[in-house]
Motif scaffolding. Structure first.
Motif, PDB file in Angstrom:
ATOM      1  N   LEU A  53       0.827  -1.204   0.000  1.00  0.00           N
ATOM      2  CA  LEU A  53       0.000   0.000   0.000  1.00  0.00           C
ATOM      3  C   LEU A  53       0.864   1.258   0.000  1.00  0.00           C
ATOM      4  CD1 LEU A  53      -2.839  -0.960   2.518  1.00  0.00           C
ATOM      5  CD2 LEU A  53      -2.935  -0.967   0.020  1.00  0.00           C
ATOM      6  N   ALA A  54       1.971   1.221   0.734  1.00  0.00           N
ATOM      7  CA  ALA A  54       2.853   2.383   0.797  1.00  0.00           C
ATOM      8  C   ALA A  54       3.470   2.702  -0.561  1.00  0.00           C
ATOM      9  CB  ALA A  54       3.956   2.143   1.827  1.00  0.00           C
ATOM     10  N   LEU A  94       1.869   2.436  -3.413  1.00  0.00           N
ATOM     11  CA  LEU A  94       0.838   2.902  -4.332  1.00  0.00           C
ATOM     12  C   LEU A  94       0.594   4.397  -4.154  1.00  0.00           C
ATOM     13  CD1 LEU A  94      -1.834   0.075  -3.851  1.00  0.00           C
ATOM     14  CD2 LEU A  94      -0.276   0.341  -5.788  1.00  0.00           C
ATOM     15  N   PRO A  95       0.408   5.153  -5.227  1.00  0.00           N
ATOM     16  CA  PRO A  95      -0.028   6.547  -5.086  1.00  0.00           C
ATOM     17  C   PRO A  95      -1.346   6.586  -4.341  1.00  0.00           C
ATOM     18  CG  PRO A  95       0.667   6.086  -7.346  1.00  0.00           C
ATOM     19  CD  PRO A  95       0.600   4.768  -6.638  1.00  0.00           C
ATOM     20  N   GLU A  96      -1.493   7.541  -3.412  1.00  0.00           N
ATOM     21  CA  GLU A  96      -2.651   7.522  -2.524  1.00  0.00           C
ATOM     22  C   GLU A  96      -3.977   7.739  -3.239  1.00  0.00           C
ATOM     23  OE1 GLU A  96      -2.307  12.179  -0.993  1.00  0.00           O
ATOM     24  OE2 GLU A  96      -2.033  10.516   0.399  1.00  0.00           O
ATOM     25  N   ASP A  97      -3.932   8.275  -4.454  1.00  0.00           N
ATOM     26  CA  ASP A  97      -5.183   8.501  -5.189  1.00  0.00           C
ATOM     27  C   ASP A  97      -5.476   7.399  -6.196  1.00  0.00           C
ATOM     28  OD1 ASP A  97      -3.078   9.089  -6.877  1.00  0.00           O
ATOM     29  OD2 ASP A  97      -4.057  10.825  -7.793  1.00  0.00           O
ATOM     30  N   ARG A  98      -4.721   6.284  -6.104  1.00  0.00           N
ATOM     31  CA  ARG A  98      -4.879   5.220  -7.105  1.00  0.00           C
ATOM     32  C   ARG A  98      -5.354   3.904  -6.512  1.00  0.00           C
ATOM     33  NH1 ARG A  98      -1.673   6.737 -11.565  1.00  0.00           N
ATOM     34  NH2 ARG A  98      -2.521   4.971 -12.705  1.00  0.00           N
ATOM     35  N   TRP A  99      -5.725   3.904  -5.233  1.00  0.00           N
ATOM     36  CA  TRP A  99      -6.237   2.669  -4.649  1.00  0.00           C
ATOM     37  C   TRP A  99      -7.408   2.981  -3.727  1.00  0.00           C
ATOM     38  CZ3 TRP A  99      -5.974   1.275   0.663  1.00  0.00           C
ATOM     39  CH2 TRP A  99      -5.198   2.136   1.467  1.00  0.00           C
ATOM     40  N   PRO A 158      -3.462   1.706   6.589  1.00  0.00           N
ATOM     41  CA  PRO A 158      -3.744   3.136   6.406  1.00  0.00           C
ATOM     42  C   PRO A 158      -5.122   3.363   5.805  1.00  0.00           C
ATOM     43  CG  PRO A 158      -2.275   2.355   4.681  1.00  0.00           C
ATOM     44  CD  PRO A 158      -2.411   1.222   5.670  1.00  0.00           C
ATOM     45  N   PRO A 213      -7.596   4.874   3.194  1.00  0.00           N
ATOM     46  CA  PRO A 213      -7.485   5.361   1.823  1.00  0.00           C
ATOM     47  C   PRO A 213      -8.310   6.618   1.604  1.00  0.00           C
ATOM     48  CG  PRO A 213      -9.122   3.638   1.915  1.00  0.00           C
ATOM     49  CD  PRO A 213      -8.582   3.783   3.320  1.00  0.00           C
ATOM     50  N   LYS A 214      -8.035   7.312   0.510  1.00  0.00           N
ATOM     51  CA  LYS A 214      -8.864   8.462   0.148  1.00  0.00           C
ATOM     52  C   LYS A 214     -10.250   8.019  -0.290  1.00  0.00           C
ATOM     53  CE  LYS A 214      -5.664  12.131  -1.095  1.00  0.00           C
ATOM     54  NZ  LYS A 214      -5.323  13.146  -2.126  1.00  0.00           N
TER      55      LYS A 214
END
Length: 204
Positions: free
Chosen positions: A81-82, A84-89, A110, A112-113
Motif C-alpha cells: 500500500l505504501a 501505491l499513489p494515494e489517489d490510485r487505490w 492506512p 485510503p482516500k
C-alpha cells in the motif's frame, strides 16, 4: 479488506461460530458461507424462522466491534500500500464502515482516500455494484482496475464489474479453485509505472 489486506479470521470464527451454534447451525459448514458477504445478506439468505436479519446483523456488529484480538495485516500488505499513489487505490468492503475502521486500526492499515463499505450499496457482493462505485470514485473505468479478493462472492463481483482479479489465499481455501492469478502475500508483487502513468504489477 478482510482476507485481502488484513486477517480477521480468528474474530470471524469466534463471533460467527458462536452465532451459528445459537441458531442450530454447524459452524464448520456455516463459516464457509460468510466471507465477503454483508452480514445482513448472510443471515437473510438463511431464511431462519423468527429471525430478524437486521437486528441479528446489528448484534453481531457490536460483538465484532468489541473483538479485535488476533487481527493482523496480510504479509507484505503495508509495504504494498505504501508503494501505491494515494489517489490510485481504494478499499471496497462488505463490512460496515465503523467495523472496517476498527479492524484497520487494529492491523495498522492506512485509511485510503476512497472507501466503499457495505452501507454504500443497495446490493452486496456478488453484485458488482460496490466495485463499480469504487472505480467511479477513483475516476478510473472498472476494466482498468485490479481487484484483490479472497472470497467467492468478491471474485464474482470483481468479474462482473469487468476488473482484473487477483486472489489472496492467506486466510482460507474456499476461493482457491479459480482461474485467476493467486498469491499468499504481497511480498513478491512490486509496483511500477509506465511512461503513460499507468501502474504496473509484476511478479518476482
Amino acid at each position: 479488506m478482510d482476507g485481502t489486506l488484513l486477517n480477521s479470521i480468528a474474530v470471524v470464527e469466534r463471533v460467527w461460530g458462536a452465532w451459528a451454534e445459537r441458531h442450530g447451525l454447524e459452524p464448520e459448514v456455516f463459516l464457509k458461507t460468510v466471507h465477503g458477504v454483508r452480514a445482513v445478506d448472510t443471515i437473510r439468505n438463511l431464511a431462519l424462522p423468527g429471525v430478524d436479519a437486521e437486528k441479528e446483523a446489528d448484534d453481531l456488529l457490536q460483538e465484532e466491534m468489541e473483538d479485535v484480538e488476533g487481527i493482523i495485516p496480510i504479509p507484505g500488505a503495508l509495504d504494498f500500500l505504501a508503494a501505491l499513489p494515494e489517489d490510485r487505490w481504494a478499499i471496497v468492503t462488505s463490512a460496515p464502515r465503523d467495523l472496517a475502521h476498527r479492524r484497520m486500526i487494529a492491523a495498522g492499515i492506512p485509511f485510503p482516500k476512497v472507501m466503499v463499505t457495505g452501507e454504500d450499496v443497495s446490493a452486496g457482493k456478488p453484485s458488482p455494484e460496490c466495485y463499480l462505485l469504487g472505480a467511479e470514485r477513483l475516476g478510473v473505468p472498472a476494466d482498468q482496475c485490479v481487484v484483490f479478493e479472497d472470497a467467492v462472492a468478491g471474485i464474482l463481483a470483481g468479474e462482473a464489474a469487468g476488473a482484473e482479479v487477483v486472489v489472496i489465499t492467506t486466510t482460507h481455501a474456499s476461493a482457491h479453485d479459480t482461474p485467476h492469478f493467486s498469491m499468499d502475500s504481497y511480498e513478491a508483487l512490486p509496483v511500477g509505472k509506465t511512461a503513460e502513468g499507468l501502474l504496473t504489477l509484476s511478479r518476482r
